[in-house]
Design a protein around this motif. Sequence first.
Motif, PDB file in Angstrom:
ATOM      1  N   GLY B 351       0.825  -1.201   0.000  1.00 31.95           N
ATOM      2  CA  GLY B 351       0.000   0.000   0.000  1.00 31.95           C
ATOM      3  C   GLY B 351       0.854   1.244   0.000  1.00 31.95           C
ATOM      4  O   GLY B 351       0.583   2.205  -0.730  1.00 31.95           O
ATOM      5  N   ALA B 352       1.913   1.240   0.807  1.00 33.94           N
ATOM      6  CA  ALA B 352       2.767   2.425   0.879  1.00 33.94           C
ATOM      7  C   ALA B 352       3.570   2.594  -0.413  1.00 33.94           C
ATOM      8  O   ALA B 352       3.650   3.699  -0.956  1.00 33.94           O
ATOM      9  CB  ALA B 352       3.708   2.318   2.072  1.00 33.94           C
ATOM     10  N   TYR B 353       4.134   1.489  -0.911  1.00 36.43           N
ATOM     11  CA  TYR B 353       4.891   1.595  -2.167  1.00 36.43           C
ATOM     12  C   TYR B 353       3.991   2.101  -3.288  1.00 36.43           C
ATOM     13  O   TYR B 353       4.409   2.906  -4.110  1.00 36.43           O
ATOM     14  CB  TYR B 353       5.468   0.230  -2.565  1.00 36.43           C
ATOM     15  CG  TYR B 353       6.609  -0.233  -1.710  1.00 36.43           C
ATOM     16  CD1 TYR B 353       7.630   0.645  -1.360  1.00 36.43           C
ATOM     17  CD2 TYR B 353       6.679  -1.532  -1.237  1.00 36.43           C
ATOM     18  CE1 TYR B 353       8.680   0.235  -0.563  1.00 36.43           C
ATOM     19  CE2 TYR B 353       7.731  -1.956  -0.444  1.00 36.43           C
ATOM     20  CZ  TYR B 353       8.721  -1.068  -0.109  1.00 36.43           C
ATOM     21  OH  TYR B 353       9.752  -1.476   0.680  1.00 36.43           O
ATOM     22  N   ALA B 354       2.752   1.620  -3.302  1.00 35.09           N
ATOM     23  CA  ALA B 354       1.846   1.999  -4.383  1.00 35.09           C
ATOM     24  C   ALA B 354       1.512   3.479  -4.327  1.00 35.09           C
ATOM     25  O   ALA B 354       1.081   4.053  -5.317  1.00 35.09           O
ATOM     26  CB  ALA B 354       0.571   1.167  -4.328  1.00 35.09           C
ATOM     27  N   LEU B 355       1.689   4.098  -3.149  1.00 37.59           N
ATOM     28  CA  LEU B 355       1.465   5.538  -3.072  1.00 37.59           C
ATOM     29  C   LEU B 355       2.710   6.307  -3.472  1.00 37.59           C
ATOM     30  O   LEU B 355       2.716   7.531  -3.472  1.00 37.59           O
ATOM     31  CB  LEU B 355       1.098   5.931  -1.642  1.00 37.59           C
ATOM     32  CG  LEU B 355      -0.353   5.763  -1.249  1.00 37.59           C
ATOM     33  CD1 LEU B 355      -0.539   6.213   0.178  1.00 37.59           C
ATOM     34  CD2 LEU B 355      -1.240   6.583  -2.167  1.00 37.59           C
ATOM     35  N   GLY B 356       3.792   5.595  -3.760  1.00 36.64           N
ATOM     36  CA  GLY B 356       5.029   6.267  -4.132  1.00 36.64           C
ATOM     37  C   GLY B 356       5.945   6.516  -2.953  1.00 36.64           C
ATOM     38  O   GLY B 356       6.852   7.337  -3.043  1.00 36.64           O
ATOM     39  N   ALA B 357       5.720   5.843  -1.833  1.00 43.12           N
ATOM     40  CA  ALA B 357       6.639   5.990  -0.713  1.00 43.12           C
ATOM     41  C   ALA B 357       7.925   5.241  -1.029  1.00 43.12           C
ATOM     42  O   ALA B 357       7.895   4.197  -1.664  1.00 43.12           O
ATOM     43  CB  ALA B 357       6.020   5.445   0.561  1.00 43.12           C
TER      44      ALA B 357
END
Lengths: 296, 466
Positions: B351-357
């Motif tokens: 979820g975080a990676y998918a937000l560009g984190a």
Amino acid sequence: MSAEKKSIYPDKPELQFENKRKFTNKREPLVDRENRKTVGQPTVENPRMSCLNVNVYYGDKQAIHDVTLDIGRNEVIAMIGPSGCGKSTFLRCLNRMNDTIDFCRLTGTILLDGKNIYDKDVDVVPLRAQVGMVFQKPNPFPKSIYENVAYGPKIHGLVQNRAETDEIVETSLRKAGLWEEVKDRLNQPGTSLSGGQQQRLCIARTIAVGPEVILMDEPCSALDPIATARIEDLIDELRENFSIAIVTHSMQQASRVSQRTAYFHLGDLIEVGSTDQVFLNPLHQLTEDYVTGRFG
Amino acid sequence: MDANMNPTMLLFTILLLSVMGFIMGRKRSYAVANQVGGMSNLHSRPTYYGSLTALWCAIPTLIIFSFWLLFESRIITDLVIATLPDQLQNLPADRLNLIVNDIRNMVNGNIVSSEPNPSMLAAAEHYRKLNSLSHASLTVIVIAVAIGAILVIQKTIHPKLRARNHVEQVIKYILIACSTIAIFTTIGIVLSVLYEAIRFFRIVPLSEFLTGLEWSPQMAIRADQVGSSGSFGVIPVFMGTMLISAIAMCVSVPIGLMSAIYLSEYANRTFRSVAKPLLEILAGIPTVVYGFFAALTVAPMIRNSGGVLGLDVSSESALAAGLVMGIMIIPFVSSLSDDVINAVPQSLRDGAYALGATQSETIRHVVIPAALPGIVGSVLLAVSRAIGETMIVVMAAGMSANLTLNPLKTVTTVTVQIVALLVGDQEFDSPKTLAAFALGLMLFVVTLILNVIALVVVRKYREQYE
Ligand SMILES: Nc1ncnc2c1ncn2[C@@H]1O[C@H](COP(=O)(O)OP(=O)(O)O)[C@@H](O)[C@H]1O
Ligand SMILES: [Mg+2]
């Protein structure tokens, strides 16, 4: 806005189950099972994203074979197919989520607004802000509802102060159809919401960073029918502003929310076309087997 | 049969009889099964009939056996004392004890402290007789019970006997008995510590113990002796424990946590599979090794480098003990934290990676907060380990109870003081000795509270992600 809101769910939900029968048709498809070349219409005019000859490998195992597919502007494209056929893998290529798996390799080109996202000079951080993703299981962060939505804008520096953050949180939650339900409890943990609300929170979180494309991997498979209906309505509304690629196991869902449908089979893209075409007059024997329930 | 079978041989006999019982029970079940037309008519498989016979043979005999041996020597001693001449019987208890000891030594053929006199020789003879009588009757009883049990069970074996259910029941009760022993031992220890501590608090009031600022447990043993009257204020000692534990945590929490993060989030699988066991080896090093490492290597190093900087460092400093203890605790923190970080669902990271984190943003903002309760739990467990640690501080921290927060000074800890109070000749009921129990009780209460908090926190974490 809710007054004239056109629901794709008619007043009589039982009709949906009637419609299912219509998938069965008598006409023989044109292409037999052995042929694995993509049939139908994989390209569209002025696409948002276009994938050219994409192959994906997990180690030595090839999961996607030479897929060419466009994702249009303001359309919902559904990806269907039996389990393990590579729908999720393909979807995850579109925002380079597969980069997090070190033995996953990709060849081919994926263009977003004409720019190859696999070029050396492309940074995944802004890319993923442009191509957001919603997952199968709702996965709110261990933070408050407010913080869940505010997190993306914060890490991308989209907001400077509290007022801007408040605004973006409210508009995102409104677009996700969740604002009215949570506006009084923004400080409660995101995990305190129901499953369907959590999934809409995840959609709000994705919208908040202002993406152009939203990828959804079976977003309703963990939800009950009522929550599913709400998400489907929401997807239909979001089409105004975003391109949406949705993986689904439910053919009714695909036919309700999408304009185009792509059928995958064992890593091959078998058939692409308008949703009506694919469900009512499939060209390929494998597609017909699947949509009539003879397979998977 | 030799009536003077000794207890070890008797034990073997019991086992042998049980094995025989097993075989006979099984055979008997085959026999009764054949009478009614085949194995399928038997309620349980033949092994269960065998086990049932063996259990009924072994359990009662073992119970008789152990109780007999438990009370045998006491009863025989009483009987022997009763036959002693009056002038010996009326001796004070401790003198009588000596005589009884001598008699026992004579019986066993050991060297005797006093000149043997005729009445004692007679008593020894009597003792020997009683002893062999007792063993003989034990042998007879046990063997009779065992054979009786086998015969009775043989009679009761018939196709409808629910041997499997009985055996399962008996096994369940054996397990219950074992866990009860564990629980009651713990309760027993706690109660005895509590009892002695209460005796201590009769002499030194609880309030003085908990609030006193001075700790010098030396007391005059006799009334006419010069010496301090002893003061039992626990605060300096407890502060020493806290200071050293705090230093240890300052070392182990950052290092342990960061290595856990590296191992679970960054390291590839092969590195992880090598590094994690290596780190856990640290936990297997005996603490006494850490202790002399602290005393002989780290403490002088600190003193020397402190001297270069112009600091006044004691040769036994809280810093040395704390640093080494911190190293020792690293694997506790890292291993448990690694587990909880790994337990954070991959979907949250996605979820975080998918937000560009980025990876470090994902770890700092999502993974660590999600794992935080578990990490806190592991740190609390490590703290209670640090508080209870003894060997390192005994060797490296020193004895003098200074009330100071300066890590370069000598301090002492609760565990060191317990060791110091109990080493050497002590009267068992002097406040000095009893103070050890009070300290022990305090240590127990503090670590118990920490463990309970840790468990509650960890459990809360579990509920969230299941
Ligand atoms: N992380 C992975 N590592 C190795 N193989 C994978 C991984 N993810 C998916 N695969 C393989 O790729 C194929 C496609 O999987 P997936 O894209 O998850 O299918 P779908 O979403 O259509 O059910 C499957 O054969 C699966 O075993
Ligand atoms: Mg999938």
